[in-house]
Design an enzyme around this catalytic site. Structure first.
Site, mmCIF file in Angstrom:
data_model
loop_
_atom_site.group_PDB
_atom_site.id
_atom_site.type_symbol
_atom_site.label_atom_id
_atom_site.label_comp_id
_atom_site.label_asym_id
_atom_site.label_seq_id
_atom_site.Cartn_x
_atom_site.Cartn_y
_atom_site.Cartn_z
ATOM 1 N N ARG A 295 0.840 -1.204 0.000
ATOM 2 C CA ARG A 295 0.000 0.000 0.000
ATOM 3 C C ARG A 295 0.875 1.254 0.000
ATOM 4 O O ARG A 295 0.513 2.280 -0.573
ATOM 5 C CB ARG A 295 -0.962 0.004 1.200
ATOM 6 C CG ARG A 295 -1.751 1.268 1.311
ATOM 7 C CD ARG A 295 -3.068 1.172 2.070
ATOM 8 N NE ARG A 295 -3.094 0.256 3.186
ATOM 9 C CZ ARG A 295 -2.546 0.469 4.375
ATOM 10 N NH1 ARG A 295 -1.872 1.581 4.611
ATOM 11 N NH2 ARG A 295 -2.649 -0.422 5.333
ATOM 12 N N TYR B 104 -11.318 21.110 -14.231
ATOM 13 C CA TYR B 104 -11.927 19.792 -14.309
ATOM 14 C C TYR B 104 -13.057 19.712 -13.276
ATOM 15 O O TYR B 104 -12.833 19.870 -12.078
ATOM 16 C CB TYR B 104 -10.877 18.706 -14.076
ATOM 17 C CG TYR B 104 -11.477 17.338 -13.994
ATOM 18 C CD1 TYR B 104 -12.222 16.832 -15.038
ATOM 19 C CD2 TYR B 104 -11.331 16.564 -12.859
ATOM 20 C CE1 TYR B 104 -12.810 15.593 -14.964
ATOM 21 C CE2 TYR B 104 -11.908 15.305 -12.775
ATOM 22 C CZ TYR B 104 -12.650 14.840 -13.824
ATOM 23 O OH TYR B 104 -13.249 13.612 -13.741
ATOM 24 N N ASP C 54 -2.419 21.232 -12.765
ATOM 25 C CA ASP C 54 -2.983 20.064 -13.450
ATOM 26 C C ASP C 54 -2.527 20.179 -14.905
ATOM 27 O O ASP C 54 -3.035 20.998 -15.667
ATOM 28 C CB ASP C 54 -4.512 20.071 -13.337
ATOM 29 C CG ASP C 54 -5.149 18.848 -14.014
ATOM 30 O OD1 ASP C 54 -4.490 18.227 -14.869
ATOM 31 O OD2 ASP C 54 -6.312 18.533 -13.693
ATOM 32 N N LYS D 88 -5.181 9.622 -19.005
ATOM 33 C CA LYS D 88 -5.361 10.286 -20.308
ATOM 34 C C LYS D 88 -4.135 10.071 -21.194
ATOM 35 O O LYS D 88 -3.813 8.955 -21.513
ATOM 36 C CB LYS D 88 -5.678 11.762 -20.079
ATOM 37 C CG LYS D 88 -6.645 12.031 -18.921
ATOM 38 C CD LYS D 88 -8.027 11.457 -19.144
ATOM 39 C CE LYS D 88 -8.898 11.687 -17.917
ATOM 40 N NZ LYS D 88 -10.222 11.131 -18.024
#
Ligand SMILES: Cc1ncc(COP(=O)(O)O)c(C=O)c1O
Length: 387
Positions: free
Chosen positions: A52, A104, A177, A202
């Site tokens: 993790r 976004y 971003d 993306k």
């Protein structure tokens, strides 16, 4: 004689030239182990304890991203949203942050609901106007300025260097971003940003077959340490197979992004003066408001994303836009962006109430198909929608 540092195309094509010393494999194995052996003397000399927190499957993709963005460290996350929200969650309740009005939508929704509920003071501003940033920033209280450039879905362009200067003068970090430009076109850390975020879902991956996120930092400071801890503790950790796919996708990043940029530019130019299109929003058009800034901070293209506002038909602009999307045969009617296949969507339907997207707007993600096929398909769809 020392070799010059490799060009970014070479870095991504060879994933930094890594080979597996044990097997001589050119591509890395996929490590699936969730846990690591403790040494008999109770130490963990490998530095790895539990997957993790950490995973050898991340090493190569993080190193490639670090090299491409010219950063100090990178972290992969389970999604772009997991990466972005970690940047905000590493702040403290009461901290003031600035974010753009146009960004976004899902992150904006999260900021205005969960983040504010948790105690962050989030202010949405016209981030593309440096004067607005200067007026909104609160020296000593603003801890983070978040920008997205070009920003969904209007492709508003923000000057990274100018915004970094304002943020830093106020004692705030600047996070960008950079999902749409990718490091192929813009490297925000070299322009003064502190953190770069990617929805690796993306362009970085580029094949619409995984969900992933990434952050790259300019410096390994206190905030970054908290981000790293958050990934380990909240568990927004990427799977091993997804990390492997992402590394594979990044090998062709430069080819794909350049092809998408060239097509987006052609599509934008073709429809800019079209009788069935009211407006084309694309930073690569000289008449676009952010073109000058885009030119100064995007090298080699203006991105694969553009939007068109469909001219009103008998039933108005919204109906004409939805009908155009209904009539495409080649473009895929789907959300997301940055894959090999071109996508089209009626953005206001996706974003819902409060969207800055006009009702007649279609968001387009140019893929890597032949551009004449893309233009021809959109032409016939527009004509059928207005018939
Ligand atoms: C610009 C941008 N940022 C962040 C995200 C969120 O990424 P993800 O869907 O991987 O969580 C997206 C997703 O569409 C995006 O387009």
């Amino acid at each position: 004689m020392d070799r010059k540092p490799a060009h970014p195309e070479t870095v991504s094509a060879q994933a930094l030239g890594w080979i597996d010393e044990r097997t001589r494999a050119i591509t890395p194995p996929i490590h699936l182990s969730s846990t690591y052996l403790r040494d008999p003397d109770n130490q963990y000399r490998s530095g790895r304890v539990y997957a993790r927190a950490d995973n050898p499957a991340f090493d190569q993709a993080e190193a490639v991203l670090c090299a491409l963005e010219e950063g100090a460290q990178a972290l992969l996350f389970a999604s772009g949203m997991a990466a972005a929200t970690a940047v905000f969650q590493a702040l403290a309740p009461g901290d003031h942050v600035l974010a753009p009005r146009v960004m976004y939508w899902s992150l904006r929704n999260w900021l205005m609901s969960f983040a504010t509920g948790w105690g962050l003071q989030v202010e949405l501003i016209d981030m593309h106007e440096p004067a607005a940033v200067q007026a909104a920033v609160r020296p000593g209280r603003t801890k983070l300025v978040w920008i997205e450039t070009p920003a969904n879905p209007l492709w508003t362009v923000t000057d990274i260097a100018a915004t970094a200067a304002i943020a830093h003068a106020a004692g705030a970090l600047l996070a960008v971003d950079s999902t749409v430009p990718t490091p192929v076109l813009t490297r925000p850390l070299t322009l003064g940003a502190d953190i770069v975020m990617h929805a690796a879902t993306k362009y970085l991956n580029g094949h619409s077959d995984l969900v992933a996120g990434a952050l790259v930092t300019r410096e390994d400071g206190e905030h970054w340490q908290r981000v790293r801890k958050l990934r380990a503790q909240l568990g927004g950790t990427l799977g091993s197979f997804e990390a492997w796919l992402l590394l594979r996708g990044m090998r062709t990043l430069h080819l794909r992004v350049r092809a998408a940029c060239a097509s987006a530019q052609r599509v934008a130019e073709h429809f800019a003066q079209h009788e069935l299109v009211a407006e084309v929003l694309y930073p690569g058009l000289p008449g676009f408001a952010g073109h000058g800034v885009a030119k100064s901070q995007m090298a080699g293209g203006f991105g694969g994303m553009l939007s068109i506002r469909v001219a009103a038909g008998r039933d108005g602009g919204e109906a004409a836009a939805i009908a155009t999307a209904a009539h495409v045969q080649l473009w895929k009617r789907a959300t997301s962006l940055g894959g090999t296949e071109s996508l089209i969507e009626h953005r206001a339907s996706v974003e819902g109430a409060g969207t800055p997207a006009p009702a007649d707007l279609l968001r387009l993600s140019a893929g890597i198909e032949h551009v004449d096929d893309l233009i021809g398909d959109l032409e016939q769809a527009l004509r059928r929608a207005h018939a």
